[in-house]
Design a protein around this motif. Structure first.
Motif, short mmCIF file in Angstrom:
data_model
loop_
_atom_site.label_atom_id
_atom_site.label_comp_id
_atom_site.label_asym_id
_atom_site.label_seq_id
_atom_site.Cartn_x
_atom_site.Cartn_y
_atom_site.Cartn_z
N LYS A 288 49.38 54.94 32.32
CA LYS A 288 48.68 54.36 31.19
C LYS A 288 49.59 53.35 30.48
N ASP A 289 49.02 52.27 30.06
CA ASP A 289 49.71 51.17 29.37
C ASP A 289 50.58 50.33 30.30
N ARG A 290 50.63 50.68 31.59
CA ARG A 290 51.38 49.87 32.54
C ARG A 290 50.46 49.30 33.64
N PHE A 291 49.45 50.07 34.02
CA PHE A 291 48.55 49.66 35.08
C PHE A 291 47.19 49.30 34.49
N THR A 292 46.51 48.34 35.13
CA THR A 292 45.17 47.96 34.72
C THR A 292 44.27 47.84 35.94
N ILE A 293 43.16 48.55 35.91
CA ILE A 293 42.19 48.47 37.00
C ILE A 293 41.06 47.56 36.56
N SER A 294 40.59 46.75 37.49
CA SER A 294 39.48 45.85 37.20
C SER A 294 38.67 45.64 38.47
N LYS A 295 37.49 45.01 38.30
CA LYS A 295 36.61 44.82 39.46
C LYS A 295 35.85 43.53 39.33
N ASP A 296 35.81 42.79 40.41
CA ASP A 296 34.98 41.59 40.49
C ASP A 296 33.69 42.02 41.16
N ASN A 297 32.66 42.22 40.36
CA ASN A 297 31.41 42.76 40.91
C ASN A 297 30.72 41.77 41.84
N ALA A 298 30.89 40.48 41.59
CA ALA A 298 30.24 39.48 42.44
C ALA A 298 30.83 39.50 43.86
N LYS A 299 32.15 39.69 43.92
CA LYS A 299 32.82 39.68 45.23
C LYS A 299 33.05 41.09 45.76
N ASN A 300 32.78 42.10 44.94
CA ASN A 300 33.02 43.49 45.30
C ASN A 300 34.47 43.74 45.68
N ILE A 301 35.36 43.26 44.82
CA ILE A 301 36.80 43.47 45.02
C ILE A 301 37.33 44.26 43.84
N GLY B 180 45.30 60.73 41.35
CA GLY B 180 44.51 59.63 40.85
C GLY B 180 45.35 58.71 39.99
N VAL B 181 45.10 57.42 40.10
CA VAL B 181 45.82 56.43 39.32
C VAL B 181 44.91 55.83 38.25
N GLY B 182 43.76 55.33 38.66
CA GLY B 182 42.82 54.74 37.73
C GLY B 182 41.43 54.74 38.32
N VAL B 183 40.43 54.76 37.45
CA VAL B 183 39.05 54.75 37.89
C VAL B 183 38.26 53.81 37.01
N ILE B 184 37.26 53.16 37.59
CA ILE B 184 36.43 52.22 36.85
C ILE B 184 34.97 52.49 37.19
N ASP B 185 34.11 52.45 36.17
CA ASP B 185 32.70 52.66 36.45
C ASP B 185 31.97 51.32 36.55
N ILE B 186 30.69 51.39 36.80
CA ILE B 186 29.92 50.19 37.06
C ILE B 186 29.81 49.29 35.83
N ASN B 187 30.05 49.87 34.65
CA ASN B 187 30.02 49.09 33.41
C ASN B 187 31.39 48.59 33.00
N GLY B 188 32.39 48.87 33.81
CA GLY B 188 33.73 48.38 33.53
C GLY B 188 34.58 49.31 32.70
N ARG B 189 34.07 50.49 32.40
CA ARG B 189 34.88 51.45 31.65
C ARG B 189 35.94 52.04 32.57
N THR B 190 37.13 52.18 32.04
CA THR B 190 38.26 52.62 32.85
C THR B 190 38.93 53.85 32.26
N SER B 191 39.61 54.56 33.12
CA SER B 191 40.48 55.64 32.67
C SER B 191 41.66 55.71 33.63
N TYR B 192 42.76 56.25 33.13
CA TYR B 192 44.01 56.21 33.88
C TYR B 192 44.73 57.55 33.82
N ALA B 193 45.57 57.76 34.81
CA ALA B 193 46.49 58.88 34.75
C ALA B 193 47.51 58.60 33.65
N ASP B 194 47.96 59.65 32.99
CA ASP B 194 48.93 59.48 31.91
C ASP B 194 50.20 58.77 32.37
N SER B 195 50.56 58.99 33.62
CA SER B 195 51.81 58.43 34.14
C SER B 195 51.78 56.91 34.27
#
Length: 122
Positions: free
Chosen positions: A61-74, A44-59
């Motif tokens: 963290k601080d380098r990768f950012t996960i995000s989601k455009d809910n309107a476009k579902n991307i 796993g690299v990163g996960v995001i929930d429907i409210n935008g909360r994220t968590s990352y693998a330690d490897s």
């Protein structure tokens, strides 16, 4: 039929950046990025929930950012300060619609894309 389509992979030198995208035909409570390198297990690299909360693998963290455009579902994965050990196929995944637990890498992800190759050279 559920479809997840990743794009944005490529080759980059160490220290560089890439932005991955995942266009999804399904909107679920958790979405995640996984990666698989040759000869290694999928991680796993990163996960995001429907409210935008994220968590990352330690490897990553601080380098990768996960995000989601809910309107476009991307789903996106911004990867900075890339290292050769980040070389892998990156896949996006959507959690099962019946999943009621927390968003984690251990959740059930029955839908996954085919992946996009990321290669980082030293």
């Amino acid at each position: 039929q559920v479809q997840l389509l990743e794009s944005g992979g490529g080759s980059v030198q160490a220290g560089g950046s890439l932005r991955l995208s995942c266009s999804a035909s399904v909107n679920t409570t958790c979405m995640a990025w996984f990666r698989q390198a040759p000869g290694k297990e999928r991680e796993g690299v990163g996960v995001i929930d429907i409210n935008g909360r994220t968590s990352y693998a330690d490897s990553v963290k601080d380098r990768f950012t996960i995000s989601k455009d809910n309107a476009k579902n991307i789903l996106y994965l911004q990867m900075n300060s890339l290292k050769p050990e980040d070389t892998a196929i990156y896949l996006c995944a959507a959690v099962a619609p019946w999943w009621r637990g927390s968003c984690s890498f251990q959740a059930s992800y029955p839908w996954r894309g085919r992946g996009t190759q990321v290669t980082v050279s030293s």
